[in-house]
Write a protein that holds these residues in place. Sequence first.
Motif, short mmCIF file in Angstrom:
data_model
loop_
_atom_site.label_atom_id
_atom_site.label_comp_id
_atom_site.label_asym_id
_atom_site.label_seq_id
_atom_site.Cartn_x
_atom_site.Cartn_y
_atom_site.Cartn_z
N UNK A 144 14.10 17.75 5.46
CA UNK A 144 12.87 16.96 5.30
C UNK A 144 12.41 16.98 3.85
N UNK A 145 12.50 18.12 3.21
CA UNK A 145 12.09 18.20 1.80
C UNK A 145 12.89 17.19 0.98
N UNK A 146 14.19 17.10 1.24
CA UNK A 146 15.02 16.14 0.51
C UNK A 146 14.60 14.69 0.80
N UNK A 147 14.37 14.41 2.08
CA UNK A 147 14.00 13.03 2.44
C UNK A 147 12.68 12.63 1.79
N UNK A 148 11.73 13.57 1.80
CA UNK A 148 10.42 13.27 1.24
C UNK A 148 10.50 13.08 -0.27
N UNK A 149 11.27 13.92 -0.93
CA UNK A 149 11.40 13.78 -2.38
C UNK A 149 12.11 12.48 -2.74
N UNK A 150 13.03 12.07 -1.87
CA UNK A 150 13.78 10.85 -2.11
C UNK A 150 12.88 9.62 -2.09
N UNK A 151 12.01 9.52 -1.07
CA UNK A 151 11.13 8.35 -0.95
C UNK A 151 11.91 7.09 -0.60
N UNK A 152 11.23 5.96 -0.55
CA UNK A 152 11.90 4.68 -0.26
C UNK A 152 11.33 3.60 -1.16
N UNK A 153 12.20 2.67 -1.51
CA UNK A 153 11.79 1.60 -2.43
C UNK A 153 10.96 0.55 -1.68
N UNK A 154 9.93 0.05 -2.34
CA UNK A 154 9.03 -0.90 -1.69
C UNK A 154 8.93 -2.18 -2.53
N UNK A 155 9.03 -3.31 -1.86
CA UNK A 155 8.91 -4.61 -2.54
C UNK A 155 7.43 -4.97 -2.64
N UNK A 156 6.80 -4.57 -3.74
CA UNK A 156 5.36 -4.75 -3.86
C UNK A 156 4.97 -6.22 -3.99
N UNK A 157 5.79 -6.98 -4.73
CA UNK A 157 5.37 -8.37 -4.95
C UNK A 157 5.41 -9.14 -3.64
N UNK A 158 6.36 -8.78 -2.78
CA UNK A 158 6.39 -9.43 -1.47
C UNK A 158 5.10 -9.15 -0.70
N UNK A 159 4.67 -7.88 -0.72
CA UNK A 159 3.46 -7.53 0.02
C UNK A 159 2.23 -8.21 -0.59
N UNK A 160 2.20 -8.32 -1.91
CA UNK A 160 1.06 -8.96 -2.54
C UNK A 160 0.92 -10.42 -2.11
N UNK A 161 2.04 -11.14 -2.06
CA UNK A 161 1.89 -12.54 -1.65
C UNK A 161 1.60 -12.64 -0.15
N UNK A 162 2.16 -11.70 0.62
CA UNK A 162 1.86 -11.66 2.05
C UNK A 162 0.36 -11.43 2.25
N UNK A 163 -0.20 -10.57 1.43
CA UNK A 163 -1.63 -10.26 1.54
C UNK A 163 -2.48 -11.51 1.31
N UNK A 164 -2.11 -12.29 0.31
CA UNK A 164 -2.89 -13.50 0.04
C UNK A 164 -2.82 -14.48 1.19
N UNK A 165 -1.64 -14.59 1.74
CA UNK A 165 -1.43 -15.49 2.87
C UNK A 165 -2.33 -15.07 4.05
#
Length: 948
Positions: free
Chosen positions: A555-576
């Motif tokens: 779990x320590x490894x998984x947490x340190x690894x994290x996951x990549x997030x497409x922020x610009x996608x979420x931003x335009x989704x938010x406006x919609x």
Amino acid sequence: MSDQKRLFLVDAYALIFRGYYAFIKNPRINSKGIDTSAILGFTNSLLDVIKRERPDHLAVCFDKGGSADRVEMFEAYKANRDATPEAIKVAVPYIEQILRAMHIPIMVKEGFEADDVIGTLSKQAEKEGYKTFMVTPDKDFAQLVSENIFMYRPVFGGGYETWGIEEVKAKFEVDDPLQVIDFLGMMGDSSDNIPGLPGVGEKTAKKFLAQYGSMENLLANTHELKGKMKENIEANKELGILSKKLATIMLDVPVEFDAKDFEMSEPDIEGVKNIFQELEFRRLTDNFLKTFSAEEQSSPSENTSAVSSSVQQTVKKPTSAGAGQFSLFDAQGNSDAIITNQDARITAATNSHFYQSIASGMATKLFIQNLMKQTSVCFDTETTGIDPITAELVGIAFSWEAGKGFYLPFPENKDEAQELIEQLRPFFESETIQKIGQNLKYDIKVLRKYNVKVKGKLFDTMLAHYLINPDMRHNMDVLAETYLNYTPISIEELIGKKGKNQLSMRDVPLDKQTEYAVEDADITLQLKEHFEKELGDANTQKLFDDIEIPLLRVLADMELEGINLDESFLNSFSEELDSEIKTLEANIYKEAGEEFNIASPKQLGDILFDKLKLVDKPKKTKTGQYATSEDILSYLAKDHDIIQHILEFRGLSKLKSTYVDALPNQVEPTTGRVHTDYMQTVAATGRLASNNPNLQNIPIRTERGRQVRKAFIPRDENYTLLAADYSQIELRIIAALSEEETMINAFKNGEDIHASTASKVFNVPLNAVTREQRSNAKTVNFGIIYGVSAFGLSNQTDLSRSEAKELIDTYYATYPKLRNFISEQVDFARDNGYVQTVLGRRRYLKDINSRNAVVRGAAERNAVNAPIQGSAADIIKIAMINIHKKLEEGNYKTKMLLQVHDELVFDVYKPELESIKTLVKTEMENAYKLKVPLDVDLDIGDNWLEAH
DNA sequence: ATCCCCTTACG
DNA sequence: GCGTAAGGGGATC
């Protein structure tokens, strides 16, 4: 103190309730599943009083059958008190047994309350020249206080206060304790259901008493009052008189004070020991023996040793050896010999210990030399914050001998800090020195940022306790108080409450840092000794060594690894979403005829049901609000556009606030990725939980919601996401555990299990099963896992109650062994007080024998569900450990990122894809051998939505 | 600022 | 019907 004889009268229920609620967040459950909180709390208080006061005469008073007189006066008297908790009901017979064995008289009179019994006895004893102490926290008793009658009140945080006439006068602002009756009559008492005068609270009652002296005089002079108050009181004079009567403690109960009877005498020591043994009160037995033996003092042992001259030392000795204070260890340093005294907890201030901080240079070198000679060391990192990814080391505490430890402060300068950690590297990376800690995942993550890998055997006290009692909480403070009867320095004491003025650990003076940090390491070390034994007793040693401890590193490894997030996608989704929400809002306001806060269930309920009157008899929630939950509104949606719009509004707002807007804020600036925190010790069944952010509840069920998953993307173009999920793992487990051949064969043949169930239950060929039949079969299949009832099933489907019942009956007829399995689980729980998973993970079910059908029913459903949900959790944990090992050994670039109960998500390096697919599928399907094959589906995609 | 309630997201 | 986390509202301090 004079040589006047002293009588102590104990208000049993008051102390029982107090004991029970003292443990409410952390109830004591013994191995038979009995909640012993109330018994322990009461007995502790009783022994405490005896030890402190050494009374000549003592009795314990109980209520019986309530007060007939008061109920006659006022029907509602004590009517709306909550039902007595189960733990208290079971406690009373035990407490009576204990008192009998201690030869302490029990006073009880049918139809009278303990107040009345105590009141009558204390007045009788007063006539015979006794001083009486009424042991109770209940303020009502203040009315009885006189020159020779006192209240002896337990106070919060330990200790007692005695209320005599002067104290009562001061507390209640009266001239005579008898006026307490008028006071209570005026302001009322919600717990006793004394109504009181409307609009009169504590403040007003005191004012009236100062002015009028009594209820009667107030009521005779209401013309002097004015406004609303005058109206209220004039209209309720009778209520005032009644309230005063209800508040009056009776002094003419047919009981008799017999000095000889009440005299303290030798207890039946063996009898008491036997009861304590049955209840599993080990430490209380010691306390009892000390209390009743002539020699109760034990002198504090010396726990110090030679100190090198180059170190700063902080040695504390007990401040005094007066009654109520004890050494933490007996002469052998045996922590099991601790004496409990709930009201005089052992703290650092009363305990002998030797904690020292280490200066830089030579002292550090010598310390590390010594450290490397140890075989087992407890350590605890102190940092600048609680997020391990951003936190910096402030110091590290070490302890390998109870009561003793060292603190190594870290320089703020990064290079110097790195130099110091380099000196410690041989210790942390030693394969032979065992490392002990509380929540080691945190320390491991912090150290990883300094490029240090913690190796060697681990012992995590938080994980150990999670296996010993998963229903409790596992923070160190609670554990220390529960198992060591020790109250550690609170972090708040050190750095202040969280918020504006909170300090960083860096700002705390070194001596305080040392005390706090070494104490944590010291306590953790002591807890480890304790839990090591208990792990063996509960048969969970293997689960600890082979599952939870190895998983911690994964779990320590998984947490340190994290996951990549497409922020610009979420931003335009938010406006919609935003523009759609605005449109819906406008529509709703128009349909409602006014603007209001749609997100407020309270305001919404008022609009829908008071103003628009959409329903004749709207449902209410338990707090009296109109219920506006999804299932209720859905019924109305087709007839009212406004409801349809509200549901859409809700859906979109939740999506926007919880996911679309929240996730980009959780991206860690230093890594550019989202790092969740898996909590390994919160779910009672053995599952993990994810938070900050929760990545285990990303939407998938609705088309709109699942778009959020598009935002979870691979590391870069050389990577792709792989999602691997167990197909129907819980149903497979219940089929395997119940050995239900029909269901096992359906899985072996790779059939669609819900269709297969439908075909058998509705007696139609597999290829003739309708969608509705399959859907109903699916609902029952899942219902079985949760402990279904006809009621629940009919709520979930279009079936009526009787149709639902028939379906369940047919289901059990089709799968008879499933029904056996369910009753076997319940029987096992009744006999043993717990149920367990395939790996022996236990869940204790204290309510399994409750006489309350609702409470018992819930425990029975748990008895069925916990082994299934928990076994699934066990299995995926094994898979994670094995996959993680293979990925490390094979030097793969692929990383495991997420776990969602029955699914694992990987960031796969594209060239490794084929071998990873085989590896993951093989490891997951072979993690544990059941009588049913496990089946894993794999999906690949450029985001988490595609990988499904 | 902190707590509880209600609602809703997932397996 | 089981197991969780989290957001917003509202009451309270």
